[in-house]
Design an enzyme around this catalytic site. Structure first.
Site, PDB file in Angstrom:
ATOM      1  N   LYS A   1       0.819  -1.216   0.000  1.00  0.00           N
ATOM      2  CA  LYS A   1       0.000   0.000   0.000  1.00  0.00           C
ATOM      3  C   LYS A   1       0.853   1.267   0.000  1.00  0.00           C
ATOM      4  CE  LYS A   1      -3.546  -2.666   0.786  1.00  0.00           C
ATOM      5  NZ  LYS A   1      -4.803  -2.765   0.120  1.00  0.00           N
TER       6      LYS A   1
HETATM    7  C1  PLP Z   1      -0.872  -7.648   2.393  1.00  0.00           C
HETATM    8  C2  PLP Z   1      -2.006  -7.595   1.436  1.00  0.00           C
HETATM    9  N1  PLP Z   1      -2.024  -8.447   0.418  1.00  0.00           N
HETATM   10  C3  PLP Z   1      -3.033  -8.433  -0.476  1.00  0.00           C
HETATM   11  C4  PLP Z   1      -4.090  -7.555  -0.361  1.00  0.00           C
HETATM   12  C5  PLP Z   1      -5.177  -7.567  -1.401  1.00  0.00           C
HETATM   13  O1  PLP Z   1      -5.022  -6.511  -2.296  1.00  0.00           O
HETATM   14  P1  PLP Z   1      -6.284  -5.921  -3.066  1.00  0.00           P
HETATM   15  O2  PLP Z   1      -7.237  -5.476  -1.998  1.00  0.00           O
HETATM   16  O3  PLP Z   1      -5.773  -4.806  -3.869  1.00  0.00           O
HETATM   17  O4  PLP Z   1      -6.856  -7.034  -3.850  1.00  0.00           O
HETATM   18  C6  PLP Z   1      -4.115  -6.657   0.708  1.00  0.00           C
HETATM   19  C7  PLP Z   1      -5.195  -5.678   0.915  1.00  0.00           C
HETATM   20  O5  PLP Z   1      -5.622  -4.953   0.114  1.00  0.00           O
HETATM   21  C8  PLP Z   1      -3.037  -6.660   1.606  1.00  0.00           C
HETATM   22  O6  PLP Z   1      -2.982  -5.772   2.594  1.00  0.00           O
HETATM   23  N1  LIG Z   2      -6.592  -5.151   2.397  1.00  0.00           N
HETATM   24  C1  LIG Z   2      -6.940  -3.803   2.471  1.00  0.00           C
HETATM   25  C2  LIG Z   2      -8.404  -3.554   2.313  1.00  0.00           C
HETATM   26  C3  LIG Z   2      -8.651  -2.248   1.649  1.00  0.00           C
HETATM   27  O1  LIG Z   2      -8.139  -2.301   0.361  1.00  0.00           O
HETATM   28  P1  LIG Z   2      -7.902  -1.055  -0.585  1.00  0.00           P
HETATM   29  O2  LIG Z   2      -6.748  -1.475  -1.426  1.00  0.00           O
HETATM   30  O3  LIG Z   2      -9.141  -0.873  -1.331  1.00  0.00           O
HETATM   31  O4  LIG Z   2      -7.588   0.144   0.238  1.00  0.00           O
HETATM   32  C4  LIG Z   2      -6.321  -3.184   3.725  1.00  0.00           C
HETATM   33  O5  LIG Z   2      -5.226  -3.546   4.024  1.00  0.00           O
HETATM   34  O6  LIG Z   2      -6.882  -2.371   4.374  1.00  0.00           O
END
Ligand code: PLP
Ligand SMILES: N[C@@H](CCOP(=O)(O)O)C(=O)O
Length: 464
Positions: free
Chosen positions: A112
């Protein structure tokens, strides 16, 4: 460049307006009106270039002349200077022809950071230019929240309100959020699941009087500003493995579908991606959807990869929009059906289109633990549970001549208990987080009640 809503009832917006809006006024998500195209020569030219330079080349295709080139370049340079690895997102060969794209070298140890360090700076710039303040909201299962708080802390243009599901994040994730005591940071522990947090955030956006009053903006991947920054690492990874002269496959641990949707965007822009493999944990709604053609909610089970304990995958709506040839009426109808009956059937042609681009697999809890243990035993590499979900699925699809890249979305030290139980090794936090367990926490527990949440935000924002 203009951005249009997947539901077709909100006005098309510029890049800056789409970023400030977060969610479209009709409840849809913004997507670019058309996909910028890169030629094989453009892509080949990225070889050996620093990450920030590639990021500028990609992101500037979406900002056009709206943000001055030098300003955008400086925002991007500052964002990626925060990373502890010179490549920002380095590739590591895990086994022959199977690579990990390590995305956890940023300040909060998860992928993120890559988008959030950019988003906070671009928002700060846009708000500053307009002399405005905004209330930023976000729903998190742990990683988005910590990355957003770190990126927005101390900023004068924004107050940030992060909702996490009480007791459903790892302790490290919680502390990374609740120990940030800057006055513009507000942590809300909601009595509910991540989906409840996400519903509350979307309901705030759909409550137009409240939205306007507090000048609401969002940091979840519903915001196009997140996706645009996530497209970049597909290019850097693929190019270092031989693209555009070679096709590359990616496996992505998936929850809200933002990360893998960014891969789809890269492909639409000309990057030769073969398969995009969706890896889910036991909360496998997306794999079931690809298998059966029905998107059906069935409750969320807590897992050792808590950031993927999701069943309303927001960005799936963006893919749906593409899969129905951008027919916003169809998307609007399917989303209304989802709201009413907790499921919908994909039109046949849309399912076929999705199956042409994506494959899917699930790594359940036992296999996640086994994958962590075996990978450590074989080569000494410690996977976090989310990455292990990806590796577990990728191994089912790897082994062809096409290189497979699995996105390593978090550092194992964010989930020490689960990793230690599986591998016998307790991953250490990096030095800058060494005193995390001693830092004081500040958090407000709130009931899952829209009025209570909006009252809390309304009483603390400086944007109203
Ligand atoms: C460590 C981790 N891996 C994978 C994901 C999944 O990614 P996305 O929500 O973009 O599918 C998340 C949360 O978004 C996460 O925090
Ligand atoms: N896994 C995410 C959930 C939110 O996902 P986002 O990519 O739409 O912000 C988290 O870690 O909070």
């Amino acid at each position: 460049m203009q951005f249009v809503s997947t539901r077709g009832q909100a006005p098309a917006l510029s890049f800056s307006d789409a970023v400030l809006a977060g969610l479209a006024a009709d409840g849809g998500l913004y997507v670019p009106k058309s996909w910028p195209q890169l030629t094989p020569a453009d892509i080949a030219d990225f070889a050996g270039k620093p990450y920030a330079e590639v990021a500028y080349a990609i992101i500037s295709r979406f900002t056009g002349d709206e943000i001055a080139g030098a300003t955008l370049r400086s925002i991007i340079d500052r964002a990626y200077a925060e990373f502890r690895h010179p490549s920002v997102a380095p590739l590591v060969e895990l086994e022959p022809n199977h690579f990990l794209l390590e995305m956890f070298h940023g300040p909060t140890l998860a992928f993120k950071d890559v988008a959030m360090q950019f988003l906070s700076r671009i928002m700060d710039h846009i708000l500053g230019e307009r002399g405005l303040k905004a209330s930023i909201v976000g729903a998190t299962s742990g990683d988005t929240g910590s990355a957003a708080i770190e990126a927005f802390r101390g900023r004068d243009t924004t107050d940030i309100f992060i909702l996490h599901p009480r007791g459903r994040t790892s302790e490290v994730q919680r502390r990374q959020m609740t120990t940030v005591l800057d006055s513009n940071v507000h942590n809300i522990a909601l009595e509910g699941t991540f989906d409840d947090c996400q519903d509350a955030v979307k309901a705030m956006f759909n409550h137009h009087a409240f939205r306007d009053h507090v000048r609401l903006s969002g940091v979840n991947s519903i915001n196009w500003g997140r996706i645009v920054a996530q497209i970049v690492y597909y290019f850097t990874a693929a190019v270092s493995l031989g693209a555009p002269h070679r096709v590359i496959n990616f496996t992505v641990p998936t929850g809200n579908f933002g990360d893998i949707f960014a891969g789809y965007c890269a492909k639409r822009m000309g990057l030769p991606i073969g398969q995009l493999v969706i890896a889910t944990n036991a909360n496998d709604i997306l794999r079931r959807t690809l298998e059966t053609g029905r998107y059906e909610m069935s409750g969320v089970a807590p897992t050792i990869s808590p950031s993927m304990d999701i069943q309303i995958s927001s960005n799936f709506e963006r893919l749906l929009f593409e899969a129905v040839d951008r027919d916003a009426d169809v998307v609007g109808r399917l989303m209304a059906t989802l709201k009413q009956s907790r499921g919908f059937d994909l039109p046949e042609q849309a399912l076929d289109a999705i199956r042409r681009e994506f494959a899917a697999g699930t790594t359940d809890e036992a296999k996640t633990r086994r994958t962590i243990a075996e990978t450590y035993r074989r080569g000494g590499y410690l996977l976090d549970p989310h990455t292990a979900v990806g590796v577990g699925v990728a191994r089912e699809f790897a082994g062809t001549a096409t290189p497979m890249v699995t996105l390593a979305t978090a550092h194992p030290a964010k989930f020490p208990a689960a990793v230690a139980e599986a591998s016998g090794v307790e991953p250490a936090l990096p030095a800058w987080l060494g005193d995390l367990y001693e830092r004081p926490e500040r958090v407000t527990v709130l009931a899952n009640d829209q009025q209570i949440i909006e009252d809390f935000i309304g009483s603390r924002t400086r944007a109203a």
